[in-house]
Motif scaffolding. Structure first.
Motif, short mmCIF file in Angstrom:
data_model
loop_
_atom_site.label_atom_id
_atom_site.label_comp_id
_atom_site.label_asym_id
_atom_site.label_seq_id
_atom_site.Cartn_x
_atom_site.Cartn_y
_atom_site.Cartn_z
N ALA A 1 8.04 2.35 -8.29
CA ALA A 1 7.28 2.12 -7.05
C ALA A 1 6.11 1.17 -7.29
N ALA A 2 5.42 1.32 -8.42
CA ALA A 2 4.28 0.45 -8.71
C ALA A 2 4.73 -0.99 -8.90
N GLU A 3 5.90 -1.19 -9.50
CA GLU A 3 6.42 -2.54 -9.69
C GLU A 3 6.85 -3.15 -8.36
N LEU A 4 7.39 -2.33 -7.48
CA LEU A 4 7.73 -2.81 -6.15
C LEU A 4 6.47 -3.23 -5.39
N ALA A 5 5.40 -2.48 -5.57
CA ALA A 5 4.12 -2.84 -4.95
C ALA A 5 3.64 -4.19 -5.44
N GLN A 6 3.75 -4.43 -6.74
CA GLN A 6 3.32 -5.71 -7.32
C GLN A 6 4.16 -6.86 -6.78
N ALA A 7 5.47 -6.62 -6.63
CA ALA A 7 6.35 -7.67 -6.13
C ALA A 7 5.99 -8.04 -4.70
N GLY A 66 3.68 5.33 -5.88
CA GLY A 66 3.51 5.17 -7.33
C GLY A 66 2.47 6.12 -7.88
N GLU A 67 1.38 6.34 -7.15
CA GLU A 67 0.35 7.27 -7.60
C GLU A 67 0.88 8.70 -7.61
N LEU A 68 1.67 9.07 -6.61
CA LEU A 68 2.28 10.40 -6.60
C LEU A 68 3.19 10.57 -7.80
N HIS A 69 3.97 9.54 -8.11
CA HIS A 69 4.85 9.60 -9.28
C HIS A 69 4.04 9.68 -10.57
N PRO A 119 16.18 15.36 -6.69
CA PRO A 119 15.41 14.14 -6.42
C PRO A 119 14.66 13.67 -7.66
N THR A 120 14.56 12.37 -7.80
CA THR A 120 13.89 11.75 -8.94
C THR A 120 12.96 10.65 -8.43
N TYR A 121 12.20 10.06 -9.34
CA TYR A 121 11.40 8.89 -8.97
C TYR A 121 12.30 7.81 -8.39
N ASP A 134 0.83 -1.21 0.00
CA ASP A 134 0.00 0.00 0.00
C ASP A 134 0.86 1.26 0.00
N PHE A 135 1.94 1.24 0.78
CA PHE A 135 2.88 2.37 0.82
C PHE A 135 3.44 2.59 -0.58
#
Length: 304
Positions: free
Chosen positions: A280-286, A130-133, A201-203, A124-125
């Motif tokens: 970030a979204a891929e980390l969430a999926q993992a 990922g949504e912010l990015h 700073p970057t994604y 969820d974090f």
């Protein structure tokens, strides 16, 4: 709370039925208050009130960031009040990521249900970041305390340093990045800050801080193995610490056996090379996947 601030605040919220000091650090007090009902707050609504010392612009900048996000998405965190000497926004009820992961830090073997809850919270974090990015924003100050897990999903807080796709309306608030919590900073940022050169700073640097935050919340330790590199993080100066982090040569700690799956998933996001980190979204999926097969789905973030 300062009586003068209370008087000005109640013009927006009506009488306050509760005021609790939550933190007082880095020049900003954070209070949780309950509104009696006024022009900008519903009766019983809980608000986070920030009172800066010495005219610190961070709370005002955070309100500007939240308003820019609200305009971009057509939604808002209501209310968003930039008052005279204070700011106020919604209070989010729920544990921080640090609090959510307490079972992992205090038990040698969290139960299967606890492990599932922790992985879900970590995912969820990541989804929130990922949504912010996706909206074109970089948080710049991700920490285990800066994500709140509510009944309606994870909510990112402390967005005062966030950088967006376009300048903020007030030119005075378009400040450059000057660092966050060094232990969670990506090596490329630490390297620039250590040499007083502009840090951008970057994604990818957000993803590093995200993974470092999750590692810290789960294990109770910073992810980098400072002793293995001959570094005492307690005695090192900030510049010395950032110089060491900036080399990208400090190894990661060994994960406790019960947290090995989580930490294995986080390792690619802590790669010193920003181009090698997942999104970030891929980390969430993992984190949602059942086993280490999820690691195969991770790919680099690329640019910002």
């Amino acid at each position: 709370m300062n009586p003068d601030v209370t008087e000005r605040l109640t013009k927006h919220t009506g009488p306050l039925t509760d005021t609790t000091l939550i933190t007082d650090r880095r020049g900003v007090q954070v209070w949780r208050v309950t509104a009696g009902g006024g022009p900008d707050a519903e009766p019983g609504q809980r608000l986070a009130v920030k009172i800066p010392a010495d005219h610190d612009p961070a709370p005002t900048r955070e309100i500007a960031v939240l308003r820019a996000l609200a305009e971009q998405t057509g939604t808002t965190r209501s209310p968003l009040i930039d008052g005279d000497g204070f700011t106020a926004g919604p209070w989010f009820d729920g544990p921080s990521t640090m609090a959510l992961f307490k079972p992992a830090r205090t038990s040698t073997l969290p139960s299967p249900s606890e492990q599932a809850a922790l992985l879900a919270g970590a995912s969820d974090f990541c989804h929130a970041v990922g949504e912010l990015h996706r909206l074109g924003w970089v948080h710049t100050d991700l920490q285990p305390a800066h994500c709140i897990h509510t009944d309606h999903g994870a909510r990112l807080i402390d967005l005062a340093g966030a950088q967006g796709p376009r300048p903020l309306t007030d030119p005075a608030l378009n400040t450059s990045y000057n660092g966050a919590l060094a232990h969670l900073e990506a090596p490329e940022l630490a390297r620039s800050l250590a040499t007083d050169t502009p840090a951008h700073p970057t994604y990818a640097s957000d993803v590093y801080a995200l993974a470092a935050s999750l590692w810290t919340a789960a294990t109770g330790h910073w992810p980098l193995n400072y002793p293995a590199a001959g570094i005492d993080p307690h005695s090192a100066t900030l510049t010395e610490l950032r110089t060491a982090i900036g080399t990208g040569h400090i190894p990661l700690r060994t994960a406790p056996p019960a947290l090995s799956m989580l930490c294995d998933i986080l390792r690619p996001a802590l790669d010193p090379d920003p181009a090698s980190r997942p999104r970030a979204a891929e980390l969430a999926q993992a984190l949602q996947a059942p086993h280490h097969q999820a690691l195969q789905s991770l790919r680099p973030t690329g640019g910002s």
